[in-house]
Design a protein around this motif. Structure first.
Motif, PDB file in Angstrom:
ATOM      1  N   PHE A  22      64.723  16.861   9.355  1.00 41.65           N
ATOM      2  CA  PHE A  22      64.045  17.875  10.161  1.00 41.65           C
ATOM      3  C   PHE A  22      63.375  17.284  11.410  1.00 41.65           C
ATOM      4  O   PHE A  22      62.888  18.026  12.255  1.00 41.65           O
ATOM      5  N   TRP A  25      63.342  18.591  15.107  1.00 41.70           N
ATOM      6  CA  TRP A  25      62.638  19.835  15.455  1.00 41.70           C
ATOM      7  C   TRP A  25      61.191  19.858  14.956  1.00 41.70           C
ATOM      8  O   TRP A  25      60.618  20.907  14.713  1.00 41.70           O
ATOM      9  N   TRP A  87      53.485  31.391  10.402  1.00 37.13           N
ATOM     10  CA  TRP A  87      54.938  31.500  10.605  1.00 37.13           C
ATOM     11  C   TRP A  87      55.185  32.623  11.589  1.00 37.13           C
ATOM     12  O   TRP A  87      54.602  33.696  11.464  1.00 37.13           O
ATOM     13  N   TYR A 102      63.444  32.245  18.236  1.00 34.70           N
ATOM     14  CA  TYR A 102      63.342  31.099  17.353  1.00 34.70           C
ATOM     15  C   TYR A 102      62.194  31.362  16.406  1.00 34.70           C
ATOM     16  O   TYR A 102      61.347  32.204  16.651  1.00 34.70           O
ATOM     17  N   GLU A 103      62.179  30.655  15.300  1.00 32.73           N
ATOM     18  CA  GLU A 103      61.059  30.799  14.380  1.00 32.73           C
ATOM     19  C   GLU A 103      60.377  29.457  14.266  1.00 32.73           C
ATOM     20  O   GLU A 103      61.010  28.412  14.393  1.00 32.73           O
ATOM     21  N   TYR A 104      59.093  29.510  14.090  1.00 33.31           N
ATOM     22  CA  TYR A 104      58.395  28.258  13.875  1.00 33.31           C
ATOM     23  C   TYR A 104      57.304  28.427  12.842  1.00 33.31           C
ATOM     24  O   TYR A 104      56.776  29.513  12.633  1.00 33.31           O
ATOM     25  N   TYR A 122      57.245  22.996  12.963  1.00 32.73           N
ATOM     26  CA  TYR A 122      58.680  22.888  12.714  1.00 32.73           C
ATOM     27  C   TYR A 122      59.345  24.107  13.339  1.00 32.73           C
ATOM     28  O   TYR A 122      58.951  25.241  13.069  1.00 32.73           O
ATOM     29  N   ASN A 124      62.795  26.339  13.946  1.00 35.48           N
ATOM     30  CA  ASN A 124      64.069  26.638  13.300  1.00 35.48           C
ATOM     31  C   ASN A 124      64.849  27.605  14.187  1.00 35.48           C
ATOM     32  O   ASN A 124      64.295  28.601  14.645  1.00 35.48           O
ATOM     33  N   GLU A 126      67.831  29.066  13.180  1.00 34.64           N
ATOM     34  CA  GLU A 126      68.833  29.757  12.368  1.00 34.64           C
ATOM     35  C   GLU A 126      69.116  31.154  12.897  1.00 34.64           C
ATOM     36  O   GLU A 126      70.162  31.724  12.641  1.00 34.64           O
TER      37      GLU A 126
END
Length: 164
Positions: A22, A25, A87, A102-104, A122, A124, A126
């Motif tokens: 990971f 990111w 989140w 994006y998600e973080y 972090y 992500n 996806e």
């Protein structure tokens, strides 16, 4: 688990080998309460690709829509005070004029003190698995926002998700 019985982990207790896949990111921000800024202290290589520059030492708040700077800073500080995680799903304006979601996830950590004084982030992607990813020009207001209870509860009330 790095945090053990503590409300948040000490940075030195985090086994970076476990997070190697990971690391690209991952970022660490050390908030500056005197300047109300969120400077990056450690930044994974993926952020360079995304922003086309090294973010180390730069203020995260310089990357966000100016209308949400205070909200962004206050939410990080709430995560440190409580301590809790956050989140979000956040759109970003990209170089081609479009938007990229994006998600973080952010979580509090400490640098050898009894108080949470850093956050780890972090990111992500996806939500948009296509490569290559375009360069980000501006981080916009989150469209989804959830506090994460890591054993100490979450802040009372909520932050306004409507910047208007």
């Amino acid at each position: 688990m790095a945090k053990g019985d503590a409300p948040f982990p000490d940075r030195s207790a985090i086994d970076l080998k476990r997070f190697a896949k990971f690391a690209r990111w991952f970022a660490i921000i050390e908030p500056d309460q005197n300047k109300a800024s969120l400077p990056f202290r450690l930044v994974g290589s993926g952020f360079f690709d995304l922003f086309n520059t090294d973010l180390t030492g730069l203020d995260y708040l310089g990357l966000v829509d100016p209308t949400i700077k205070t909200l962004a800073y206050d939410s990080v500080m709430a995560c440190l005070r409580q301590p809790c995680g956050l989140w979000q799903i956040t759109p970003a304006q990209v170089a081609d004029g479009g938007a990229m979601p994006y998600e973080y996830t952010i979580l509090p950590i400490s640098r050898g003190t009894q108080v949470a004084d850093h956050i780890v982030i972090y990111v992500n992607f996806e939500l948009r698995p296509l490569a290559p990813r375009p360069n980000v020009d501006l981080i916009e207001h989150s469209t989804v926002w959830r506090w994460l209870d890591i054993g100490m509860g979450v802040p009372a009330g909520s932050f306004d998700l409507d910047p208007a």
